[in-house]
Design a protein around this motif. Structure first.
Motif, PDB file in Angstrom:
ATOM      1  N   VAL A 127     -20.048 -19.339 -26.714  1.00 18.25           N
ATOM      2  CA  VAL A 127     -19.459 -18.478 -27.749  1.00 18.25           C
ATOM      3  C   VAL A 127     -20.506 -18.256 -28.833  1.00 18.25           C
ATOM      4  O   VAL A 127     -21.003 -19.216 -29.451  1.00 18.25           O
ATOM      5  CB  VAL A 127     -18.193 -19.122 -28.340  1.00 18.25           C
ATOM      6  CG1 VAL A 127     -17.623 -18.232 -29.445  1.00 18.25           C
ATOM      7  CG2 VAL A 127     -17.152 -19.350 -27.257  1.00 18.25           C
ATOM      8  N   ILE A 128     -20.863 -17.000 -29.056  1.00 17.97           N
ATOM      9  CA  ILE A 128     -21.823 -16.654 -30.110  1.00 17.97           C
ATOM     10  C   ILE A 128     -21.106 -15.787 -31.147  1.00 17.97           C
ATOM     11  O   ILE A 128     -20.273 -14.946 -30.812  1.00 17.97           O
ATOM     12  CB  ILE A 128     -23.051 -15.916 -29.550  1.00 17.97           C
ATOM     13  CG1 ILE A 128     -22.654 -14.543 -28.982  1.00 17.97           C
ATOM     14  CG2 ILE A 128     -23.754 -16.750 -28.497  1.00 17.97           C
ATOM     15  CD1 ILE A 128     -23.842 -13.634 -28.669  1.00 17.97           C
ATOM     16  N   GLY A 129     -21.410 -16.032 -32.417  1.00 18.59           N
ATOM     17  CA  GLY A 129     -20.849 -15.242 -33.506  1.00 18.59           C
ATOM     18  C   GLY A 129     -21.916 -14.400 -34.159  1.00 18.59           C
ATOM     19  O   GLY A 129     -23.021 -14.891 -34.452  1.00 18.59           O
ATOM     20  N   LEU A 130     -21.613 -13.122 -34.377  1.00 20.25           N
ATOM     21  CA  LEU A 130     -22.582 -12.222 -35.016  1.00 20.25           C
ATOM     22  C   LEU A 130     -22.565 -12.474 -36.518  1.00 20.25           C
ATOM     23  O   LEU A 130     -21.520 -12.370 -37.168  1.00 20.25           O
ATOM     24  CB  LEU A 130     -22.238 -10.762 -34.712  1.00 20.25           C
ATOM     25  CG  LEU A 130     -22.215 -10.370 -33.233  1.00 20.25           C
ATOM     26  CD1 LEU A 130     -22.010  -8.870 -33.081  1.00 20.25           C
ATOM     27  CD2 LEU A 130     -23.504 -10.807 -32.539  1.00 20.25           C
ATOM     28  N   ARG A 166     -14.392 -19.058 -41.669  1.00 20.29           N
ATOM     29  CA  ARG A 166     -15.034 -20.367 -41.641  1.00 20.29           C
ATOM     30  C   ARG A 166     -14.758 -21.116 -40.342  1.00 20.29           C
ATOM     31  O   ARG A 166     -15.686 -21.626 -39.694  1.00 20.29           O
ATOM     32  CB  ARG A 166     -14.540 -21.203 -42.828  1.00 20.29           C
ATOM     33  CG  ARG A 166     -15.155 -22.600 -42.901  1.00 20.29           C
ATOM     34  CD  ARG A 166     -14.605 -23.369 -44.079  1.00 20.29           C
ATOM     35  NE  ARG A 166     -13.174 -23.562 -43.958  1.00 20.29           N
ATOM     36  CZ  ARG A 166     -12.596 -24.538 -43.260  1.00 20.29           C
ATOM     37  NH1 ARG A 166     -13.361 -25.415 -42.608  1.00 20.29           N
ATOM     38  NH2 ARG A 166     -11.276 -24.655 -43.214  1.00 20.29           N
ATOM     39  N   LEU A 167     -13.493 -21.189 -39.931  1.00 25.12           N
ATOM     40  CA  LEU A 167     -13.154 -21.948 -38.726  1.00 25.12           C
ATOM     41  C   LEU A 167     -13.759 -21.314 -37.477  1.00 25.12           C
ATOM     42  O   LEU A 167     -14.247 -22.018 -36.590  1.00 25.12           O
ATOM     43  CB  LEU A 167     -11.636 -22.048 -38.586  1.00 25.12           C
ATOM     44  CG  LEU A 167     -10.928 -22.969 -39.598  1.00 25.12           C
ATOM     45  CD1 LEU A 167      -9.431 -22.928 -39.394  1.00 25.12           C
ATOM     46  CD2 LEU A 167     -11.448 -24.389 -39.467  1.00 25.12           C
ATOM     47  N   VAL A 168     -13.740 -20.000 -37.419  1.00 27.24           N
ATOM     48  CA  VAL A 168     -14.323 -19.330 -36.253  1.00 27.24           C
ATOM     49  C   VAL A 168     -15.828 -19.547 -36.223  1.00 27.24           C
ATOM     50  O   VAL A 168     -16.421 -19.820 -35.163  1.00 27.24           O
ATOM     51  CB  VAL A 168     -13.981 -17.828 -36.274  1.00 27.24           C
ATOM     52  CG1 VAL A 168     -14.777 -17.078 -35.210  1.00 27.24           C
ATOM     53  CG2 VAL A 168     -12.491 -17.617 -36.052  1.00 27.24           C
ATOM     54  N   GLY A 169     -16.484 -19.459 -37.389  1.00 26.47           N
ATOM     55  CA  GLY A 169     -17.925 -19.698 -37.441  1.00 26.47           C
ATOM     56  C   GLY A 169     -18.299 -21.102 -37.016  1.00 26.47           C
ATOM     57  O   GLY A 169     -19.311 -21.314 -36.346  1.00 26.47           O
ATOM     58  N   GLU A 170     -17.477 -22.100 -37.408  1.00 29.58           N
ATOM     59  CA  GLU A 170     -17.745 -23.478 -37.002  1.00 29.58           C
ATOM     60  C   GLU A 170     -17.489 -23.706 -35.522  1.00 29.58           C
ATOM     61  O   GLU A 170     -18.089 -24.596 -34.909  1.00 29.58           O
ATOM     62  CB  GLU A 170     -16.882 -24.426 -37.833  1.00 29.58           C
ATOM     63  CG  GLU A 170     -17.246 -24.445 -39.314  1.00 29.58           C
ATOM     64  CD  GLU A 170     -16.280 -25.290 -40.124  1.00 29.58           C
ATOM     65  OE1 GLU A 170     -15.279 -25.763 -39.535  1.00 29.58           O
ATOM     66  OE2 GLU A 170     -16.521 -25.466 -41.337  1.00 29.58           O
ATOM     67  N   LEU A 218      -7.102 -17.509 -32.910  1.00 28.70           N
ATOM     68  CA  LEU A 218      -8.399 -17.140 -32.336  1.00 28.70           C
ATOM     69  C   LEU A 218      -9.268 -18.364 -32.098  1.00 28.70           C
ATOM     70  O   LEU A 218      -9.984 -18.439 -31.094  1.00 28.70           O
ATOM     71  CB  LEU A 218      -9.110 -16.147 -33.259  1.00 28.70           C
ATOM     72  CG  LEU A 218     -10.440 -15.593 -32.753  1.00 28.70           C
ATOM     73  CD1 LEU A 218     -10.253 -14.829 -31.452  1.00 28.70           C
ATOM     74  CD2 LEU A 218     -11.090 -14.691 -33.812  1.00 28.70           C
ATOM     75  N   THR A 219      -9.221 -19.332 -32.985  1.00 31.95           N
ATOM     76  CA  THR A 219     -10.046 -20.535 -32.816  1.00 31.95           C
ATOM     77  C   THR A 219      -9.672 -21.278 -31.540  1.00 31.95           C
ATOM     78  O   THR A 219     -10.548 -21.698 -30.770  1.00 31.95           O
ATOM     79  CB  THR A 219      -9.892 -21.449 -34.037  1.00 31.95           C
ATOM     80  OG1 THR A 219     -10.265 -20.732 -35.226  1.00 31.95           O
ATOM     81  CG2 THR A 219     -10.769 -22.681 -33.897  1.00 31.95           C
ATOM     82  N   ARG A 220      -8.378 -21.454 -31.297  1.00 35.84           N
ATOM     83  CA  ARG A 220      -7.947 -22.128 -30.072  1.00 35.84           C
ATOM     84  C   ARG A 220      -8.337 -21.334 -28.841  1.00 35.84           C
ATOM     85  O   ARG A 220      -8.698 -21.910 -27.801  1.00 35.84           O
ATOM     86  CB  ARG A 220      -6.439 -22.350 -30.109  1.00 35.84           C
ATOM     87  CG  ARG A 220      -6.000 -23.429 -31.070  1.00 35.84           C
ATOM     88  CD  ARG A 220      -4.641 -23.987 -30.681  1.00 35.84           C
ATOM     89  NE  ARG A 220      -3.617 -22.958 -30.704  1.00 35.84           N
ATOM     90  CZ  ARG A 220      -2.789 -22.768 -31.729  1.00 35.84           C
ATOM     91  NH1 ARG A 220      -2.882 -23.527 -32.809  1.00 35.84           N
ATOM     92  NH2 ARG A 220      -1.863 -21.842 -31.665  1.00 35.84           N
ATOM     93  N   ALA A 221      -8.275 -20.000 -28.929  1.00 30.47           N
ATOM     94  CA  ALA A 221      -8.666 -19.166 -27.793  1.00 30.47           C
ATOM     95  C   ALA A 221     -10.150 -19.319 -27.488  1.00 30.47           C
ATOM     96  O   ALA A 221     -10.556 -19.393 -26.317  1.00 30.47           O
ATOM     97  CB  ALA A 221      -8.329 -17.708 -28.073  1.00 30.47           C
ATOM     98  N   LEU A 222     -10.983 -19.400 -28.522  1.00 31.41           N
ATOM     99  CA  LEU A 222     -12.422 -19.582 -28.299  1.00 31.41           C
ATOM    100  C   LEU A 222     -12.712 -20.949 -27.695  1.00 31.41           C
ATOM    101  O   LEU A 222     -13.581 -21.077 -26.817  1.00 31.41           O
ATOM    102  CB  LEU A 222     -13.173 -19.415 -29.622  1.00 31.41           C
ATOM    103  CG  LEU A 222     -13.156 -18.009 -30.242  1.00 31.41           C
ATOM    104  CD1 LEU A 222     -13.831 -18.019 -31.600  1.00 31.41           C
ATOM    105  CD2 LEU A 222     -13.811 -16.991 -29.319  1.00 31.41           C
ATOM    106  N   LYS A 223     -11.995 -21.973 -28.149  1.00 28.99           N
ATOM    107  CA  LYS A 223     -12.190 -23.301 -27.566  1.00 28.99           C
ATOM    108  C   LYS A 223     -11.758 -23.332 -26.099  1.00 28.99           C
ATOM    109  O   LYS A 223     -12.377 -24.025 -25.278  1.00 28.99           O
ATOM    110  CB  LYS A 223     -11.414 -24.341 -28.373  1.00 28.99           C
ATOM    111  CG  LYS A 223     -11.993 -24.577 -29.769  1.00 28.99           C
ATOM    112  CD  LYS A 223     -11.194 -25.623 -30.519  1.00 28.99           C
ATOM    113  CE  LYS A 223     -11.791 -25.873 -31.899  1.00 28.99           C
ATOM    114  NZ  LYS A 223     -11.003 -26.864 -32.680  1.00 28.99           N
TER     115      LYS A 223
END
Length: 372
Positions: A296-299, A330-334, A282-287
């Motif tokens: 990209v905003i995180g709730l 953690r990684l997604v939030g960062e 998921l992190t690579r997909a968001l990048k």
């Protein structure tokens, strides 16, 4: 002598004597037979690689293997002439073959063996059975794709059963009447109320195609789920995404809910209109989305940005919804460009994942409508 000492066949010794042995006659049977010959040293085996003439059956097996290997573009599964190296698949010169390398697959196929009375893991692409009268009615109303309807023999007929059978007949879904015990076996003992609807595996959209299709819209909007494990939450998020104009949803492949019959039903048919992708990371997909111009905003309940002050809502946007318990990883939030919190009047700890997604998407849709 007293008693029956005069009876015929009486014991005349105090105890049993020594057992008579074989006298060395079976000594040869106890001797070892030497090492077991490998396949390339057995003239009757198809992997034989010696110089003496082969039996006709072995020669035929070797020729058959060579033809099959040539057709598939690989090395033959037989020993090379003049060597003792028998390999499977592509050649591995100098590598010792594994213990089971020369064994042939069993008649039941080359898959893993399963102990009697136990079932192997269900294949990922296997169809799913949705059970229960209300769930089946709702799934048919939502136009969930189905391949078969199972009805137990002798069930009580009510309005829901009549609607299920009528709707399935109108859609051309095969109706199969089976015994209740058989339906119990198919459902694994789950309460089914005499009804089961078989739905096919969901066809996920490739992630690159999902992003490309979203960028074709004037205001791209995607939703990502970070570890949401409840398929009902996934279905509800997909329903909200369809209602507020999102072009797609993507989820991780592992440790997250996929599109099941429950998610289909909860989405009220929206899963047939909103493309859904599975991503390995998921992190690579968001990048990747950020490189395409998405914000990209995180709730997050403790987010530094208020939802009602979200200026980025009018541009290309990815809304990331955290899991039911721990929220964003953690990684997604960062990775997120900003964390957004939903203001609440009362001291409620947090909102349900699907509810938080619906509130956020509704505010994004409102801001975009005001800008139009």
């Amino acid at each position: 002598m007293a008693g029956n000492s005069q009876r015929r066949g009486r014991r005349v010794t105090s105890k049993k004597g020594a057992t008579v042995g074989s006298g060395g006659k079976n000594k040869s049977g106890l001797a070892g037979k030497g090492r077991t010959l490998p396949a390339d040293e057995r003239p009757w085996h198809k992997g034989y690689s010696g110089t003496e003439k082969l039996p006709s059956r072995t020669a035929w097996k070797q020729d058959k293997e060579k033809r099959a290997a040539a057709a598939e573009g690989r090395a033959p599964k037989i020993g090379k002439p003049g060597t003792k190296d028998t390999t499977w698949g592509k050649g591995t010169k100098g590598v010792k073959p594994t213990k089971n390398a020369g064994r042939q697959p069993s008649r039941g196929g080359g898959g893993p063996r399963v102990a009697p009375g136990r079932r192997s893991n269900t294949p990922k692409d296997a169809p799913e059975l949705l059970v229960g009268r209300n769930p089946v009615v709702e799934a048919l109303r939502a136009m969930v794709p189905a391949t078969a309807l199972y009805v137990a023999q002798g069930i009580d007929i009510d309005d829901r059963v009549n609607e299920i059978v009528r709707t399935a007949g109108d859609r051309g879904i095969p109706l199969l009447e089976i015994g209740r015990a058989e339906l119990d076996r198919m459902t694994g003992g789950v309460l089914h109320q005499g009804i089961g609807l078989q739905v096919p595996p969901f066809a996920y959209e490739p992630f690159d195609d999902l992003v490309a299709a979203a960028l074709e819209h004037p205001t791209p909007l995607l939703v990502a789920l970070d570890g949401v494990t409840d398929p009902r939450n996934l279905g509800a998020v997909i329903r909200s995404a369809a209602a507020f104009g999102a072009q797609g949803v993507f989820v991780p492949e592992r440790r997250a809910a996929g599109i099941t019959a429950t998610a289909w039903r909860t989405s009220a048919g929206a899963a047939a209109r909103v493309p859904v992708s599975q991503v390995v990371n998921l992190t690579r997909a968001l990048k990747a989305c950020q490189r395409e111009g998405f914000v990209v905003i995180g709730l997050d309940a403790d987010g530094e940005t208020d939802l009602y002050n979200l200026e980025a809502a009018v541009g290309p946007l990815v809304v990331v919804v955290g899991s039911e318990g721990r929220g964003l990883s953690r990684l997604v939030g960062e990775t997120c460009d900003m964390r957004v919190g939903i203001p609440m009047v009362s001291d409620v700890e947090s909102l349900n994942a699907s509810v938080a997604a619906a509130v956020t998407l509704a505010e994004v849709a409102r801001r975009r409508a005001a800008e139009a």
